[in-house]
Design a protein around this motif. Structure first.
Motif, short mmCIF file in Angstrom:
data_model
loop_
_atom_site.label_atom_id
_atom_site.label_comp_id
_atom_site.label_asym_id
_atom_site.label_seq_id
_atom_site.Cartn_x
_atom_site.Cartn_y
_atom_site.Cartn_z
N LEU A 11 0.83 -1.21 0.00
CA LEU A 11 0.00 0.00 0.00
C LEU A 11 0.86 1.26 0.00
N GLU A 12 1.96 1.24 0.72
CA GLU A 12 2.87 2.39 0.73
C GLU A 12 3.47 2.63 -0.65
N VAL A 13 3.83 1.56 -1.34
CA VAL A 13 4.38 1.69 -2.70
C VAL A 13 3.31 2.25 -3.63
N ARG A 14 2.11 1.74 -3.53
CA ARG A 14 1.02 2.23 -4.38
C ARG A 14 0.73 3.70 -4.09
N LEU A 15 0.72 4.07 -2.82
CA LEU A 15 0.45 5.44 -2.44
C LEU A 15 1.54 6.37 -2.98
N ASP A 20 3.10 10.50 -6.87
CA ASP A 20 3.94 10.96 -7.98
C ASP A 20 3.11 11.26 -9.22
N THR A 21 2.14 10.41 -9.49
CA THR A 21 1.27 10.61 -10.65
C THR A 21 0.44 11.87 -10.51
N VAL A 22 -0.09 12.12 -9.32
CA VAL A 22 -0.89 13.32 -9.08
C VAL A 22 -0.03 14.56 -9.25
N GLN A 23 1.20 14.53 -8.75
CA GLN A 23 2.09 15.68 -8.90
C GLN A 23 2.43 15.93 -10.37
N ASP A 29 -1.06 20.05 -15.91
CA ASP A 29 -2.22 20.92 -15.93
C ASP A 29 -1.80 22.38 -15.87
N ALA A 30 -0.85 22.71 -15.02
CA ALA A 30 -0.37 24.09 -14.92
C ALA A 30 0.27 24.53 -16.23
N GLU A 31 1.04 23.65 -16.85
CA GLU A 31 1.67 23.99 -18.13
C GLU A 31 0.62 24.21 -19.21
#
Length: 70
Positions: A11-15, A20-23, A29-31
């Protein structure tokens, strides 16, 4: 207990991957937002240039001098 630790590690690896994906998506999105703002600015300038060109081309034909052969 060993199974719980493995599940917790998984779960920690998935989180971490999800974080990272969200960032990365937030940065993309900002670009994209900056690109859209720039494209809107350029579109506005092009519309102004087109309007100016139309006004220059569409002049009153009666105000022009007659051709030289008259």
């Amino acid at each position: 207990m060993d199974a719980i630790e493995r599940r917790l590690a998984d779960l920690e690896v998935r989180l971490t991957f999800i974080d990272d994906t969200v960032q990365a998506l937030a940065a993309a999105d900002a670009e994209q937002a900056m690109r859209i703002v720039e494209l809107e600015r350029l579109l506005h300038l092009l519309r102004q240039e087109l309007q100016s060109a139309r006004l220059g081309v569409v002049s009153d034909p009666h105000s022009e001098p007659p051709p030289p052969h008259y």
